[in-house]
Enzyme design. Sequence first.
Site, PDB file in Angstrom:
ATOM      1  N   ILE A 457      -6.593 -22.917  58.304  1.00 17.65           N
ATOM      2  CA  ILE A 457      -5.402 -23.764  58.425  1.00 17.65           C
ATOM      3  C   ILE A 457      -5.679 -24.970  59.321  1.00 17.65           C
ATOM      4  O   ILE A 457      -4.769 -25.524  59.934  1.00 17.65           O
ATOM      5  CB  ILE A 457      -4.199 -22.948  58.945  1.00 17.65           C
ATOM      6  CG1 ILE A 457      -4.526 -22.250  60.266  1.00 17.65           C
ATOM      7  CG2 ILE A 457      -3.748 -21.952  57.907  1.00 17.65           C
ATOM      8  CD1 ILE A 457      -3.332 -21.563  60.906  1.00 17.65           C
ATOM      9  N   GLY A 458      -6.951 -25.361  59.353  1.00 22.39           N
ATOM     10  CA  GLY A 458      -7.348 -26.499  60.172  1.00 22.39           C
ATOM     11  C   GLY A 458      -8.048 -26.110  61.440  1.00 22.39           C
ATOM     12  O   GLY A 458      -8.443 -26.966  62.241  1.00 22.39           O
ATOM     13  N   ARG A 621     -17.306 -16.013  73.935  1.00 17.41           N
ATOM     14  CA  ARG A 621     -18.386 -16.814  73.344  1.00 17.41           C
ATOM     15  C   ARG A 621     -17.778 -17.897  72.455  1.00 17.41           C
ATOM     16  O   ARG A 621     -17.018 -17.603  71.536  1.00 17.41           O
ATOM     17  CB  ARG A 621     -19.307 -15.912  72.521  1.00 17.41           C
ATOM     18  CG  ARG A 621     -20.544 -16.613  71.994  1.00 17.41           C
ATOM     19  CD  ARG A 621     -21.296 -15.695  71.052  1.00 17.41           C
ATOM     20  NE  ARG A 621     -22.605 -16.205  70.727  1.00 17.41           N
ATOM     21  CZ  ARG A 621     -23.359 -15.746  69.729  1.00 17.41           C
ATOM     22  NH1 ARG A 621     -22.915 -14.744  68.968  1.00 17.41           N
ATOM     23  NH2 ARG A 621     -24.539 -16.258  69.488  1.00 17.41           N
ATOM     24  N   LEU A 623     -18.112 -20.382  69.591  1.00 15.54           N
ATOM     25  CA  LEU A 623     -18.989 -20.581  68.442  1.00 15.54           C
ATOM     26  C   LEU A 623     -19.225 -22.061  68.162  1.00 15.54           C
ATOM     27  O   LEU A 623     -20.304 -22.437  67.680  1.00 15.54           O
ATOM     28  CB  LEU A 623     -18.392 -19.914  67.199  1.00 15.54           C
ATOM     29  CG  LEU A 623     -18.182 -18.399  67.270  1.00 15.54           C
ATOM     30  CD1 LEU A 623     -17.623 -17.881  65.955  1.00 15.54           C
ATOM     31  CD2 LEU A 623     -19.478 -17.681  67.622  1.00 15.54           C
ATOM     32  N   ASN A 624     -18.235 -22.890  68.429  1.00 17.24           N
ATOM     33  CA  ASN A 624     -18.360 -24.322  68.188  1.00 17.24           C
ATOM     34  C   ASN A 624     -17.540 -25.038  69.248  1.00 17.24           C
ATOM     35  O   ASN A 624     -16.308 -24.975  69.240  1.00 17.24           O
ATOM     36  CB  ASN A 624     -17.861 -24.684  66.783  1.00 17.24           C
ATOM     37  CG  ASN A 624     -18.047 -26.146  66.432  1.00 17.24           C
ATOM     38  OD1 ASN A 624     -17.703 -27.033  67.201  1.00 17.24           O
ATOM     39  ND2 ASN A 624     -18.586 -26.408  65.250  1.00 17.24           N
ATOM     40  N   LYS A 626     -16.855 -28.093  69.726  1.00 17.91           N
ATOM     41  CA  LYS A 626     -15.989 -29.172  69.252  1.00 17.91           C
ATOM     42  C   LYS A 626     -14.703 -28.616  68.646  1.00 17.91           C
ATOM     43  O   LYS A 626     -13.605 -29.067  68.986  1.00 17.91           O
ATOM     44  CB  LYS A 626     -16.734 -30.027  68.231  1.00 17.91           C
ATOM     45  CG  LYS A 626     -15.935 -31.217  67.729  1.00 17.91           C
ATOM     46  CD  LYS A 626     -16.751 -32.068  66.762  1.00 17.91           C
ATOM     47  CE  LYS A 626     -17.889 -32.768  67.470  1.00 17.91           C
ATOM     48  NZ  LYS A 626     -18.590 -33.718  66.563  1.00 17.91           N
ATOM     49  N   LYS A 693     -13.361 -14.577  71.639  1.00 21.35           N
ATOM     50  CA  LYS A 693     -11.942 -14.326  71.808  1.00 21.35           C
ATOM     51  C   LYS A 693     -11.213 -15.428  71.048  1.00 21.35           C
ATOM     52  O   LYS A 693     -11.737 -16.535  70.893  1.00 21.35           O
ATOM     53  CB  LYS A 693     -11.527 -14.384  73.276  1.00 21.35           C
ATOM     54  CG  LYS A 693     -12.238 -13.420  74.214  1.00 21.35           C
ATOM     55  CD  LYS A 693     -11.601 -13.561  75.592  1.00 21.35           C
ATOM     56  CE  LYS A 693     -12.407 -12.847  76.652  1.00 21.35           C
ATOM     57  NZ  LYS A 693     -11.767 -12.955  77.986  1.00 21.35           N
ATOM     58  N   GLY A 696      -6.642 -19.879  69.486  1.00 25.01           N
ATOM     59  CA  GLY A 696      -5.622 -20.638  68.771  1.00 25.01           C
ATOM     60  C   GLY A 696      -4.300 -20.716  69.500  1.00 25.01           C
ATOM     61  O   GLY A 696      -3.622 -21.746  69.490  1.00 25.01           O
ATOM     62  N   GLU A 697      -3.894 -19.623  70.146  1.00 26.56           N
ATOM     63  CA  GLU A 697      -2.588 -19.578  70.819  1.00 26.56           C
ATOM     64  C   GLU A 697      -2.660 -19.987  72.284  1.00 26.56           C
ATOM     65  O   GLU A 697      -1.720 -20.567  72.826  1.00 26.56           O
ATOM     66  CB  GLU A 697      -2.010 -18.163  70.733  1.00 26.56           C
ATOM     67  CG  GLU A 697      -1.002 -17.948  69.641  1.00 26.56           C
ATOM     68  CD  GLU A 697      -1.661 -17.722  68.285  1.00 26.56           C
ATOM     69  OE1 GLU A 697      -0.981 -17.894  67.263  1.00 26.56           O
ATOM     70  OE2 GLU A 697      -2.850 -17.384  68.253  1.00 26.56           O
TER      71      GLU A 697
END
Length: 731
Positions: A457-458, A621, A623-624, A626, A693, A696-697
């Site tokens: 979802i982006g 950790r 992962l990206n 950016k 972890k 998003g929230e």
Amino acid sequence: MTAIIGAGLDRVDAPLKVTGSAHYPNDFAYPGMAHAALVRATVAAGRIRAIDTSAAEAAPGVLTVITHRTAPQLERGPMTLLGPSPPAPLQDDRVLHHGQHVAIVVADSAEQARHAATLVRVEYETAKALLDLDDPRAEIVTDPWGLDTERGDVAAGFATADVVLEGTYSTPDNTNNPLGLMSTIALWQGDSLTVHDSTQWPHNVRTSLARIFKIPESGVRVLAPYVGGGFGAGLRMWPHVILTVLAAREAGRPVKLVLTRPEMFTSVGHRPYSVMHITIGATRDGDLVAIDADGVSSVAMEDDDYEPVSLCAATSYACPNVRTRDRQVRLNIPCPGSMRAPAEGQGNFALESALDELAHDLGMDPLELRLRNLAEVDPLSGLPWSSNALRECYQVGAEWFGWSRRNPEIGSMREGRWLVGYGLAAVSYPAYQVPCQARASLHRDGSAFVRSAATDIGTGTYTVMTQLAAESLGLDVARVRFDLGDSDMPYAPQAGGSGLTGALGNAVHLACRRLIGEFLDLVRDEADSPLRGAGLGEVTVSEGRLHLAGAPEQGEAYTDILARHGLEELSADGRSTPPQPEELGMAVAGAFGAKFVEVRIDPDLGLLRVARVVSAIDGGRILNGKTATSQIIGGTVGGISQAMFEDTATDPETGRIANATFGDYLIPVNADVPDLDVIFVGEPDRATPIGTKGVGEVGLVGVAAAIANAVHHATGRRLRSLPITIDQLML
């Protein structure tokens, strides 16, 4: 080989998006496709006395009009991981909220359908609507999810307190409002059904439609390769999806429905109105001795919504005596649903505002109070955390922000005519992970194809899963294709609850490891293979090759192994399961963080400006870097919006949402958002193989409280309700 994980790799789907080649549900079309429009109730409570569809049915291009009088009986969808499905639409003459779907019109074109919908005439027998949390007629649901907590002796704890702080805090209805209007296309081919939908959970839509329309799940395919945002609005299968599928069956043609912006306010959920009354007791030294929290939130008449707003009071601090209680009040409102950081977004505002008030009453630095009561172990279970770098979040964030420059005296800091305030809030979001599956294949040309029925979802799921698969298989990113958004792919849970990256990432990791194991099985007994007899723990991968650990020359390429065995590809499945605290001996930790905010206030005009926000986040950790930073930035903007702008205004007499357009519903624009600093701290989490972890929230949680706390520091005004508006700040 250069490490791929952690790098700020550009989004792999960006070229498709910027060239307009990424197909969202609204972009698809089929030959002979018809279009649908909804008719919505204009009262909040009552019954349909009469409904006249004759003019609509006679309008040009109209194929059918379906009402409660002509719709078949449909059972409610199944219980899901997120609770019950919403009630099936058009099943009787009752009206339970303003904007409820009372008919669907299908026509050759969207314009014809919309026009015909205006011709449907409905007469109502109205009833007095329940629209207020305090209405004594309203049904109250106590402990809706069985999550009320109590530890220690709260009354005894308060008896030992030197200072007791008590307050009531409220947050209004907010509406998710992704920029992309949610849409559904349904196509029946015999008893087989294909659906394009703006969903965050394709498998849930498949399972629900199969149950409702009594067809095998294998006969339903749900496609959502790209979704234009969701913020929780796409987590449930809403009634408009059922209506589109029903309309396609009745019309005998593919049918497309695109919700209008006003329909988005009444059709796909919203953050419910919530009130939390909290009492906190502490010693003069700042040790918390008791917390008592009661949360109340609104819910629809015949639906359910998971919003335990008080629960954060039991999980955030090391306090020996805590009681939390939650209730819901049934009202004539559209169904609430998850909106980014559900429950925590509301509860944290109350808890962190109250902590700030307590610090002021104690004459203590708000940061010192939080550090003094940091939960070194999980307050609920007493188990050590699988990871917790909250202390580091405080320390690094405070240094980056310059918290030491804060003058504790209210109203003492100025820049010209502007009052300056510093505020902070502690942040956490519970760990959430459910089972997930993925499949990885390696082809004769040396490329890999990895897939799962998740959605993006982006958030960057396409990108981070490509990175994870590439590093796990020892391939260049350009040689890996990751695909999602198709319910025919291996099962994936919802993109929500900050749980998808962990669940899907672990599944992808396991699928890739098992795929390597399949290659080792092929050469296990080959006398000429340098990998003969090697196990997974004895090999490593790089540049498209398997080789013995520490001996790069003793190995061979995937492509050579496939060619020798006459195989075009080799595949393996991976399934992740949620980590169990009792097996780990640890409490599974979610993300933690600290939010530091500087505000400026014009004392004459009441103008509030956010000047700086520093987010120090323990996301395990990363992962990206950016895409993770982008998630925190986006969440922070949502927090600014919650604090200062968003308020879904419902007319107290009619139940009509009065500001259901982007012209009236306020959200921040670029000028309202300063540069936002994001710092990641901590180590990989020990609970799962990949150590992530969800973030998003956690980007949204705490922002509203930190802004309100900064406003108090600047002005001395303690604002306990959101949003913070100009009239509240006129000094």
